[in-house]
Design an enzyme around this catalytic site. Sequence first.
Site, PDB file in Angstrom:
ATOM      1  N   GLU A  40      -3.709   1.705  -7.489  1.00 31.40           N
ATOM      2  CA  GLU A  40      -4.078   3.319  -6.458  1.00 31.40           C
ATOM      3  C   GLU A  40      -3.708   3.852  -6.508  1.00 31.40           C
ATOM      4  O   GLU A  40      -2.347   4.347  -6.176  1.00 31.40           O
ATOM      5  CB  GLU A  40      -3.822   2.714  -4.824  1.00 31.40           C
ATOM      6  CG  GLU A  40      -4.960   1.638  -4.696  1.00 31.40           C
ATOM      7  CD  GLU A  40      -5.314   1.779  -3.229  1.00 31.40           C
ATOM      8  OE1 GLU A  40      -6.619   1.848  -2.722  1.00 31.40           O
ATOM      9  OE2 GLU A  40      -3.890   1.923  -2.476  1.00 31.40           O
ATOM     10  N   HIS A  94       1.232  -1.270  -0.195  1.00 31.72           N
ATOM     11  CA  HIS A  94       0.245   0.112  -0.294  1.00 31.72           C
ATOM     12  C   HIS A  94       0.859   1.323  -0.294  1.00 31.72           C
ATOM     13  O   HIS A  94       1.886   1.131   0.515  1.00 31.72           O
ATOM     14  CB  HIS A  94      -1.181   0.122   1.511  1.00 31.72           C
ATOM     15  CG  HIS A  94      -2.183   1.070   0.626  1.00 31.72           C
ATOM     16  ND1 HIS A  94      -1.536   2.425   1.693  1.00 31.72           N
ATOM     17  CD2 HIS A  94      -3.358   1.258   1.113  1.00 31.72           C
ATOM     18  CE1 HIS A  94      -2.914   3.025   1.269  1.00 31.72           C
ATOM     19  NE2 HIS A  94      -3.491   2.215   0.953  1.00 31.72           N
TER      20      HIS A  94
HETATM   21  P1  PGA Z   1      -9.363   6.482   0.340  1.00 33.85           P
HETATM   22  O1  PGA Z   1      -8.259   5.305   0.191  1.00 33.85           O
HETATM   23  O2  PGA Z   1     -10.573   6.140  -0.782  1.00 33.85           O
HETATM   24  O3  PGA Z   1      -9.742   7.366   1.006  1.00 33.85           O
HETATM   25  O4  PGA Z   1      -8.832   7.479  -0.689  1.00 33.85           O
HETATM   26  C1  PGA Z   1      -7.537   4.210  -0.620  1.00 33.85           C
HETATM   27  C2  PGA Z   1      -7.028   3.342  -0.042  1.00 33.85           C
HETATM   28  O5  PGA Z   1      -5.448   4.163   0.776  1.00 33.85           O
HETATM   29  O6  PGA Z   1      -6.872   2.377   0.325  1.00 33.85           O
END
Ligand code: PGA
Length: 238
Positions: free
Chosen positions: A154, A88
């Site tokens: 992401e 992550h």
């Molecule tokens: P968010 O986070 O939906 O608050 O942008 C997503 C993540 O960090 O997995």
Amino acid sequence: MARTPFLAANWKMYPIPAGALEADSPYRPQSGIDTAVFPTFLDLKACIDAGLPTGAQYGHPDSEGAHTGDVSMVMLKKLGCNFVLCGHSDRRHDHHEEDTDVAAQANAALRSGLHPIVCVGETKVERDSRRQKKVVERQVKCLPLTQNITIAYEPVWAIGTGVTPTPEQAQDMHAFIRSLLPDTRRESTRILYGGSLKPDNAEGLLMQPDIDGGLVGGASLKAQTFRELTTIALRIKA
Ligand code: PGA
């Protein structure tokens, strides 16, 4: 091939949301949709005992050893976890995890019987200089792609910011990631979108053919909001 939609709730360093452990919890999988929750280490057991598909936000690749403050994949599996997040961007940033560390985690997860959800994504500087595909390719290429893993795209600039890529930009990256997968896994591997995913923008993103669900942070902290997301995903994908 139809891929079952998957919504994963990343609760980060927050408590278990109200209602999450109840019988009517929206975090439970339903027919047509898979779900998983990612609480802090301290809350894993409560989620497992409540029967939620549960994963850790990190696991150390060694099975045991002198790693103060860490918990191993083997230990997570023994506790009853099914999943683990690998790489992550919070971890890449706060703990200086590099691609090789993330690949080692994904491999250790598979060896331990955990399903890894591996996060990839470019920073704003990288996108502004049009290097996003180069960066994501580097992050994806070192993963055990012939195995059963999930990838979460992401974009770092979209996490917790309220800003998202357009559905077309996200689809373009998801299709690119899929093109990097070996033939044997190209159609079956789920690629989730993460970064400010919420009920307002979920429809456009989840309509995209290569977006198979979401890794949800902020919007997963309220049971009702997560329920709305599952309803949207089911309507579009199932
Ligand atoms: P968010 O986070 O939906 O608050 O942008 C997503 C993540 O960090 O997995």
